[in-house]
Motif scaffolding. Structure first.
Motif, PDB file in Angstrom:
ATOM      1  N   UNK A 121       0.739  -0.988   0.082  1.00 55.33           N
ATOM      2  CA  UNK A 121       0.490  -0.412  -0.081  1.00 55.33           C
ATOM      3  C   UNK A 121       0.832   1.481  -0.589  1.00 55.33           C
ATOM      4  N   UNK A 122       1.043   1.646  -1.042  1.00 54.22           N
ATOM      5  CA  UNK A 122       1.625   3.023  -1.049  1.00 54.22           C
ATOM      6  C   UNK A 122       1.593   4.404  -0.794  1.00 54.22           C
ATOM      7  N   UNK A 123       1.392   4.954   0.543  1.00 55.99           N
ATOM      8  CA  UNK A 123       1.456   6.090   0.584  1.00 55.99           C
ATOM      9  C   UNK A 123       1.359   7.171   0.196  1.00 55.99           C
ATOM     10  N   UNK A 124       0.799   8.394  -0.909  1.00 62.52           N
ATOM     11  CA  UNK A 124       1.400   9.744  -1.654  1.00 62.52           C
ATOM     12  C   UNK A 124       1.307  10.299  -0.221  1.00 62.52           C
ATOM     13  N   UNK A 125       2.252  10.583   0.430  1.00 63.31           N
ATOM     14  CA  UNK A 125       1.978  10.828   1.639  1.00 63.31           C
ATOM     15  C   UNK A 125       1.723  12.486   1.805  1.00 63.31           C
ATOM     16  N   UNK A 126       1.408  13.901   2.489  1.00 63.83           N
ATOM     17  CA  UNK A 126       1.630  15.457   2.661  1.00 63.83           C
ATOM     18  C   UNK A 126       1.175  16.018   1.392  1.00 63.83           C
ATOM     19  N   UNK A 127       0.009  15.633   0.902  1.00 64.79           N
ATOM     20  CA  UNK A 127      -0.847  16.211  -0.408  1.00 64.79           C
ATOM     21  C   UNK A 127      -1.386  17.340   0.252  1.00 64.79           C
ATOM     22  N   UNK A 147       4.345   0.996 -12.004  1.00 60.45           N
ATOM     23  CA  UNK A 147       3.896  -0.374 -12.532  1.00 60.45           C
ATOM     24  C   UNK A 147       5.050  -0.243 -13.841  1.00 60.45           C
ATOM     25  N   UNK A 148       5.770   0.240 -14.838  1.00 58.67           N
ATOM     26  CA  UNK A 148       6.608  -0.394 -15.482  1.00 58.67           C
ATOM     27  C   UNK A 148       7.212  -1.322 -15.165  1.00 58.67           C
ATOM     28  N   UNK A 149       8.306  -0.782 -13.706  1.00 57.15           N
ATOM     29  CA  UNK A 149       9.866  -1.349 -12.920  1.00 57.15           C
ATOM     30  C   UNK A 149       9.034  -3.226 -13.151  1.00 57.15           C
ATOM     31  N   UNK A 150       7.654  -2.943 -12.252  1.00 62.69           N
ATOM     32  CA  UNK A 150       6.740  -4.305 -12.073  1.00 62.69           C
ATOM     33  C   UNK A 150       6.863  -4.821 -13.654  1.00 62.69           C
ATOM     34  N   UNK A 151       6.336  -4.261 -14.183  1.00 61.35           N
ATOM     35  CA  UNK A 151       6.030  -5.423 -16.083  1.00 61.35           C
ATOM     36  C   UNK A 151       7.401  -5.510 -16.197  1.00 61.35           C
ATOM     37  N   UNK A 152       8.593  -4.864 -16.064  1.00 62.25           N
ATOM     38  CA  UNK A 152       9.879  -5.303 -16.718  1.00 62.25           C
ATOM     39  C   UNK A 152       9.975  -6.709 -15.915  1.00 62.25           C
ATOM     40  N   UNK A 153      10.183  -6.578 -15.053  1.00 67.20           N
ATOM     41  CA  UNK A 153      10.389  -7.851 -13.652  1.00 67.20           C
ATOM     42  C   UNK A 153       9.532  -9.159 -13.818  1.00 67.20           C
ATOM     43  N   UNK A 154       8.675  -8.724 -14.955  1.00 65.83           N
ATOM     44  CA  UNK A 154       8.190  -9.979 -14.843  1.00 65.83           C
ATOM     45  C   UNK A 154       6.451  -9.816 -13.626  1.00 65.83           C
ATOM     46  N   UNK A 155       6.189  -9.068 -12.555  1.00 63.86           N
ATOM     47  CA  UNK A 155       5.560  -9.070 -12.303  1.00 63.86           C
ATOM     48  C   UNK A 155       4.382  -8.064 -12.109  1.00 63.86           C
ATOM     49  N   UNK A 156       3.119  -8.805 -13.649  1.00 58.98           N
ATOM     50  CA  UNK A 156       2.853  -7.790 -13.520  1.00 58.98           C
ATOM     51  C   UNK A 156       0.802  -7.451 -12.453  1.00 58.98           C
ATOM     52  N   UNK A 157       0.990  -8.486 -11.613  1.00 61.25           N
ATOM     53  CA  UNK A 157      -0.265  -8.192 -11.173  1.00 61.25           C
ATOM     54  C   UNK A 157      -0.041  -8.054  -9.674  1.00 61.25           C
ATOM     55  N   UNK A 158       1.205  -7.167  -8.588  1.00 61.53           N
ATOM     56  CA  UNK A 158       1.937  -7.157  -8.060  1.00 61.53           C
ATOM     57  C   UNK A 158       0.703  -6.680  -7.379  1.00 61.53           C
ATOM     58  N   UNK A 159       0.012  -6.716  -6.069  1.00 62.09           N
ATOM     59  CA  UNK A 159      -1.088  -6.121  -5.496  1.00 62.09           C
ATOM     60  C   UNK A 159      -0.356  -4.846  -5.127  1.00 62.09           C
ATOM     61  N   UNK A 160      -0.381  -3.831  -5.467  1.00 60.38           N
ATOM     62  CA  UNK A 160       0.136  -2.838  -5.353  1.00 60.38           C
ATOM     63  C   UNK A 160      -1.007  -1.458  -5.516  1.00 60.38           C
ATOM     64  N   UNK A 161      -1.278  -1.007  -4.516  1.00 65.77           N
ATOM     65  CA  UNK A 161      -2.512  -0.140  -4.712  1.00 65.77           C
ATOM     66  C   UNK A 161      -1.471   1.209  -3.684  1.00 65.77           C
ATOM     67  N   UNK A 162      -2.499   2.578  -5.027  1.00 65.57           N
ATOM     68  CA  UNK A 162      -1.549   4.187  -4.581  1.00 65.57           C
ATOM     69  C   UNK A 162      -2.586   4.853  -3.448  1.00 65.57           C
ATOM     70  N   UNK A 163      -2.828   5.608  -2.500  1.00 67.88           N
ATOM     71  CA  UNK A 163      -3.385   6.154  -2.087  1.00 67.88           C
ATOM     72  C   UNK A 163      -2.816   7.758  -1.542  1.00 67.88           C
ATOM     73  N   UNK A 164      -3.659   8.718  -1.556  1.00 66.52           N
ATOM     74  CA  UNK A 164      -2.922  10.327  -1.016  1.00 66.52           C
ATOM     75  C   UNK A 164      -3.391  10.841  -0.122  1.00 66.52           C
ATOM     76  N   UNK A 165      -2.493  10.816   0.640  1.00 67.97           N
ATOM     77  CA  UNK A 165      -2.865  10.782   2.187  1.00 67.97           C
ATOM     78  C   UNK A 165      -2.095  12.063   3.246  1.00 67.97           C
ATOM     79  N   UNK A 166      -3.091  12.658   4.147  1.00 66.19           N
ATOM     80  CA  UNK A 166      -1.979  13.797   4.944  1.00 66.19           C
ATOM     81  C   UNK A 166      -2.619  13.209   6.456  1.00 66.19           C
ATOM     82  N   UNK A 167      -1.658  14.004   7.167  1.00 65.83           N
ATOM     83  CA  UNK A 167      -1.981  14.178   8.575  1.00 65.83           C
ATOM     84  C   UNK A 167      -2.854  14.568   8.997  1.00 65.83           C
ATOM     85  N   UNK A 168      -3.450  16.302   8.387  1.00 70.06           N
ATOM     86  CA  UNK A 168      -3.890  17.474   8.389  1.00 70.06           C
ATOM     87  C   UNK A 168      -6.205  17.064   8.144  1.00 70.06           C
ATOM     88  N   UNK A 169      -6.053  15.782   7.204  1.00 65.51           N
ATOM     89  CA  UNK A 169      -7.383  15.594   7.268  1.00 65.51           C
ATOM     90  C   UNK A 169      -7.999  14.418   7.297  1.00 65.51           C
TER      91      UNK A 169
END
Ligand code: GDP
Length: 338
Positions: A121-127, A147-169
């Motif tokens: 789970x990738x927290x793109x933080x301080x947004x 995702x480019x890097x992952x598919x280069x390495x053959x991991x197309x279906x890796x369970x990676x999810x992205x979230x936009x986060x901040x501690x101020x809300x």
């Protein structure tokens, strides 16, 4: 110490570079630190295993961004990754993130080869402070790079999810809620219990909250909206404050045992009565009453009721009781099975 009972709880691991916001996140979410005070936090300088009284037995392992744990032989990979359900990787969106993305890529590759079941789970933080357009640009850019890097390495279906986060809300709580919901076996059963409750009682929205962190474990299937979440999560604070001060009725021995300790805050037997954690309140701005009912020592059911709910409280109470029984059984069963 990790006991047998805690092993069945979902466990999260927090990683990311120095100053990305890891200590701030765990302090705000799990220790109720006001966001402004994170400015004075010491940056993480060592691995911290943070245990707290939560449904998730959150051992948030707060890794320093500096150490490359995979190269340092002092770390026992199985001990660290053997049991966790999700790895949360924090990226500082206000900083240059290329290095963070590169490290994340190599981490994902290692995890995919050895522990493919761990959600990433990738927290793109301080947004906070970034414009909506810019936020989406960053999210798109980071997603593509990974995702480019992952598919280069053959991991197309890796369970990676992205979230936009901040501690101020509330976005940080929302993100944690999504992360944790993926780790609940048979989440659909929980959701349909809450759907039933909403339908029979005409509730607007119902949440099952982890009281300490105010992360929700499940909600009914009506559309999610931030306002309802905020009202319900603020209501928990109100109730916890009130139960600290007043006590009302006696509970059974069994009920008392269940509720002693955090977050309902112990010492029940010292008081004349016991804290009431069954409550109902009308908020003046919304006209709609809110109800809260504890489920066990960590979880509470919180719902926004209908405007006319007060007229049929016996029916509402009966349905709430039935739902609480169902939830209790659900968690007993899932714990036993594991
Ligand atoms: P760590 O080294 O990863 O543990 O990072 P810290 O938790 O020490 O955070 C570094 C700095 O980032 C602190 O000054 C925090 O106040 C700040 N910070 C953390 N989260 C946020 C956020 O969501 N928004 C903003 N604007 N600053 C944040």
């Amino acid at each position: 110490a990790v006991g047998a009972s805690t092993k069945s709880k979902p466990r999260l691991l927090l990683m990311g570079q120095r100053r990305s916001g890891k200590s701030s996140i765990s302090s705000v979410v799990f220790h109720k630190l006001p966001p402004n005070e994170t400015l004075f936090l010491e940056s993480t300088v060592r691995i911290q295993k943070d245990s707290m009284a939560s449904f998730m037995d959150f051992q948030v392992w707060d890794f320093p961004g500096q150490i490359d744990i995979f190269e340092d032989n002092g770390f026992d990979m199985d001990a660290i990754f053997g049991e966790i359900g999700a790895l949360i990787w924090v990226i500082d969106a206000q900083d240059d993130y290329l290095e963070a993305v590169a490290r994340l890529n190599s981490t994902i590759a290692i995890l995919q080869s050895r522990y493919p079941n761990i959600n990433i789970e990738v927290f793109i933080h301080k947004v906070d402070g970034l414009s909506d357009d810019y936020k989406l640009d960053i999210q798109r850019d980071i997603t593509i790079r990974i995702q480019d890097e992952l598919s280069d390495q053959g991991y197309e279906n890796a369970p990676v999810t992205f979230h936009l986060t901040s501690i101020y809300n509330h976005s940080i709580f929302e993100a944690f809620s999504k992360v944790i919901q993926k780790l609940i076996p048979r989440l659909g059963t929980l959701e349909s219990m809450l759907d039933n409750l909403c339908r029979t009682c005409r509730f607007g929205k119902a949440y099952l909250f982890d009281v300490l962190s105010k992360i929700y474990i499940a909600t009914d299937s009506s559309p999610a909206d931030m306002a309802s979440y905020e009202i319900c999560s603020d209501y928990i604070d109100v109730i916890i404050d009130i139960t600290d001060v007043y006590g009302t009725w006696h509970r059974s021995e069994e009920g008392r045992k269940r509720l002693e300790g955090e977050p309902w805050n112990g010492k029940l037997e010292d008081q004349v009565g016991c804290p009431t954690v069954e409550s109902c309140l009308v908020l003046h701005d919304s006209k709609k009453p809110i109800m809260l009912r504890e489920v066990d020592r960590y979880l509470a059911l919180v719902a926004i009721m209908g405007e006319d709910s007060y007229d049929k409280m016996p029916l509402v109470n009966m349905n709430v009781e039935a739902t609480v029984e169902g939830l209790t059984e659900f968690f007993n069963i899932t714990r036993r099975k594991k």
